[in-house]
Design a protein around this motif. Structure first.
Motif, PDB file in Angstrom:
ATOM      1  N   ARG A  40       0.829  -1.169  -0.021  1.00 28.68           N
ATOM      2  CA  ARG A  40       0.131   0.046   0.097  1.00 28.68           C
ATOM      3  C   ARG A  40       0.755   1.315  -0.105  1.00 28.68           C
ATOM      4  N   GLY A  43       1.913   2.020  -3.395  1.00 23.47           N
ATOM      5  CA  GLY A  43       0.824   2.448  -3.993  1.00 23.47           C
ATOM      6  C   GLY A  43       0.583   3.785  -3.802  1.00 23.47           C
ATOM      7  N   LEU A  44       0.633   4.400  -2.527  1.00 20.07           N
ATOM      8  CA  LEU A  44       0.617   5.489  -2.072  1.00 20.07           C
ATOM      9  C   LEU A  44       1.471   6.669  -2.972  1.00 20.07           C
ATOM     10  N   LYS A  47       0.762   6.974  -6.174  1.00 21.91           N
ATOM     11  CA  LYS A  47      -0.414   8.046  -6.360  1.00 21.91           C
ATOM     12  C   LYS A  47       0.009   9.328  -6.130  1.00 21.91           C
ATOM     13  N   PHE A  50       1.790  10.433  -9.298  1.00 24.60           N
ATOM     14  CA  PHE A  50       0.557  10.819 -10.388  1.00 24.60           C
ATOM     15  C   PHE A  50      -0.099  12.231 -10.082  1.00 24.60           C
ATOM     16  N   VAL A  51      -0.383  12.290  -8.807  1.00 24.57           N
ATOM     17  CA  VAL A  51      -1.316  13.373  -8.654  1.00 24.57           C
ATOM     18  C   VAL A  51      -0.499  14.680  -8.595  1.00 24.57           C
ATOM     19  N   THR A  54      -0.068  15.506 -12.264  1.00 29.56           N
ATOM     20  CA  THR A  54      -1.385  15.881 -12.872  1.00 29.56           C
ATOM     21  C   THR A  54      -1.397  17.369 -12.360  1.00 29.56           C
ATOM     22  N   GLN A 101      -7.917  16.463  -6.449  1.00 29.99           N
ATOM     23  CA  GLN A 101      -7.540  15.248  -7.125  1.00 29.99           C
ATOM     24  C   GLN A 101      -7.484  14.038  -5.976  1.00 29.99           C
ATOM     25  N   THR A 102      -7.302  14.520  -4.678  1.00 26.46           N
ATOM     26  CA  THR A 102      -7.276  13.206  -3.506  1.00 26.46           C
ATOM     27  C   THR A 102      -8.461  13.353  -2.905  1.00 26.46           C
ATOM     28  N   TYR A 109      -5.991   4.075  -1.018  1.00 24.83           N
ATOM     29  CA  TYR A 109      -4.932   4.849  -1.039  1.00 24.83           C
ATOM     30  C   TYR A 109      -5.137   6.608  -0.930  1.00 24.83           C
ATOM     31  N   SER A 110      -5.705   6.651   0.274  1.00 21.77           N
ATOM     32  CA  SER A 110      -6.080   7.781   0.592  1.00 21.77           C
ATOM     33  C   SER A 110      -4.814   8.984   0.987  1.00 21.77           C
ATOM     34  N   TYR A 471       2.837  15.519   0.997  1.00 20.70           N
ATOM     35  CA  TYR A 471       1.657  14.676   1.531  1.00 20.70           C
ATOM     36  C   TYR A 471       1.601  14.044   2.815  1.00 20.70           C
TER      37      TYR A 471
END
Length: 502
Positions: A40, A43-44, A47, A50-51, A54, A101-102, A109-110, A471
């Motif tokens: 996870r 994955g975070l 993300k 990616f965020v 973006t 985005q979040t 994946y918060s 983050y």
């Protein structure tokens, strides 16, 4: 008894095996949750990347659309239409993008964006507008050949040389006028030069016109230059703008970028072509919201259209006067006409020096009248050869009065140079700083004249930026693990992104 003992033995063994299995299951489960949480975390991390990417793309997509449509230049407003001198609005805007985005329901994946760091950025106006020049050159690179660049540079140098000689040609007219009116002021020449010309070709009427030719030209030159070349029925823009608070005159903000944007010599020529194509000028209306004569302002730098057009016309007249004097000097027929008239006017003085002075004065005056006809044609959309041949000449030495009519203009030659071509040569020889900053003046004036863009400032527009997004995220499966890991109360992630229009 034995049964009881056996049962107790069996029960004891059964209990010890259950405890061991429980511990084993707990350890396996903890390992499983740890592996899941580790997955996870990656994955975070993905993300967050990616965020951030973006958000960076989204930020740089908020360029000033009218500026791109009209001038082909990209920039994001760090002040967001305000007069804020820092980057607080930009930070808040980017953080809002990231939150959008979040945000939403809590998922696997918060992420929680906590802070945006603007590491460094470059403004369009930095280093006297070099990022702007570089961006404009990129807009055109690949579409302009090296031969064209070289040809533009050579023409610019040649015409600039003509302009430098203009004072000499103008002085010839003044000297000739003085020589005719005060012949005793000219020292007697020791030369025994004899002008073998047929003075009988000059009629009394022509001689009478010749006596007043220099005076007539001087009187005509005393009129305003625009009145000489633009018919009275054509409107000239009188728009003005606030020069004192313009980009080129006010104190500007500066970026802190570690990157550099250095415009090359080739960029400079390409930038001049970009200005010619993207900015409007007399005779070319691109429906921009600011000044009508943008290129004329870039060249001259006055606070109103009228004076800027006047400045360009004055330069055109100077160049065309010298070019026409050279053409006359090389033309044996017209040169001979001027010599015949000068002998007829000054021959009685028996001073070869006066004849020579008057000869050059007549050619200079004639060249100026032809220059006026040339500029009228250029402003009307026609073309003139840099140096005219005999067949391309328009005016008549003995009919200058007809040429003074505001609607009379030179012969057109499609192989010659247009008004636009002359503007381009002026742009190429203009100092780089003046050219780039004045162009930004015009863009800012045009943007400020549009609804919703009244507060746009060129020194607020970012074209190159490094940013870091911070983050936080809560662990999800560690709470199910019996081990105490206080240092994992939350995750902290940092992601960097770089974006540039250059």
């Amino acid at each position: 008894m034995k049964d009881g003992i056996v049962n107790k033995s069996i029960k004891g063994k059964s209990g010890s095996i259950t405890l061991f299995m429980c511990m084993t299951i707990m350890m396996i489960t903890s390992l499983g949750f740890t592996l899941i949480e580790t997955g996870r975390f990656y994955g975070l991390d993905a993300k967050a990347r990616f965020v951030t990417s973006t958000v960076a793309d989204n930020t740089f997509s908020e360029y000033i659309r009218p500026m791109w449509d009209q001038y082909g230049i990209l920039g994001i407003d760090k002040a967001h239409g305000t007069n804020d001198e820092g980057d607080n609005f930009l930070r808040e805007r980017i953080l809002d993008f990231a939150t959008m985005q979040t945000s939403g329901e809590v998922d696997y994946y918060s992420l929680n964006p906590t802070e945006i760091e603007i590491d460094d950025y470059m403004l369009l106006t930095d280093n006297n507008g070099e990022p702007f020049v570089h961006e404009a050159a990129l807009y055109y690179k690949g579409n302009i050949g090296s031969e064209l660049i070289s040809d533009i540079g050579n023409k610019s140098k040649e015409l600039n040389g003509y302009e430098g000689l203009n004072s000499n040609v103008d002085k010839m007219i003044t000297d000739g006028d003085n020589a005719l009116k005060n012949p005793d002021s000219v020292p007697k020449s020791d030369s025994n030069k004899v002008y073998e010309v047929d003075v009988s070709k000059v009629t009394e009427e022509q001689k009478k016109k010749g006596e007043h030719l220099v005076d007539d030209v001087n009187a005509f030159k005393s009129k305003g230059v625009l009145e000489q070349v633009i018919p009275s029925d054509k409107e000239v823009s009188s728009k003005t703008f606030d020069l004192a608070n313009s980009v080129s005159h006010r104190s500007l903000e500066h970026g802190n970028s570690r990157n550099s944007s250095k415009a090359t010599t080739v960029d400079k020529v390409i930038f001049s072509v970009y200005l010619r194509d993207k900015f409007q000028y007399y005779g070319k209306n691109l429906n921009h919201s600011g000044q009508d004569y943008e290129i004329e302002y870039i060249i001259v730098g006055k606070d109103n259209d009228t004076d800027n057009l006047k400045g360009v016309v004055t330069r055109l007249l100077a160049i065309r006067e010298v070019a026409n004097f050279i053409a006359l000097y090389k033309d044996p027929v017209r040169n001979g006409e001027a010599l015949e008239l000068s002998v007829a006017l000054a021959g009685v003085t028996l001073n070869p020096a006066i004849i020579e002075i008057v000869h050059y004065a007549l050619m200079a005056a004639w060249a100026y009248i032809e220059a006026v006809l040339d500029v009228r044609l250029l402003l009307d959309g026609g073309k003139v050869m840099p140096i005219k041949t005999s067949t391309e000449w328009t005016s008549d030495l003995y009919n200058i009065a007809a040429c003074l009519d505001e609607n009379f203009m030179a012969k057109n030659n499609e192989a010659g140079m247009s008004y636009e071509d002359y503007l381009l040569t002026f742009l190429v020889v203009e100092p780089s700083r003046d050219e780039s900053m004045r162009a930004l003046d015009m863009i800012e004036a045009a943007m400020n004249a549009l609804p919703y863009y009244e507060n746009i400032k060129m020194d607020h527009l970012i074209c190159d930026m490094n940013m870091t997004m911070n983050y936080e995220a809560d662990p999800m499966f560690f709470s199910l693990i019996t081990l105490d890991v206080p240092f994992l109360d939350y995750y902290s992630l940092k992601k960097k992104e770089y974006r540039s229009y250059l």
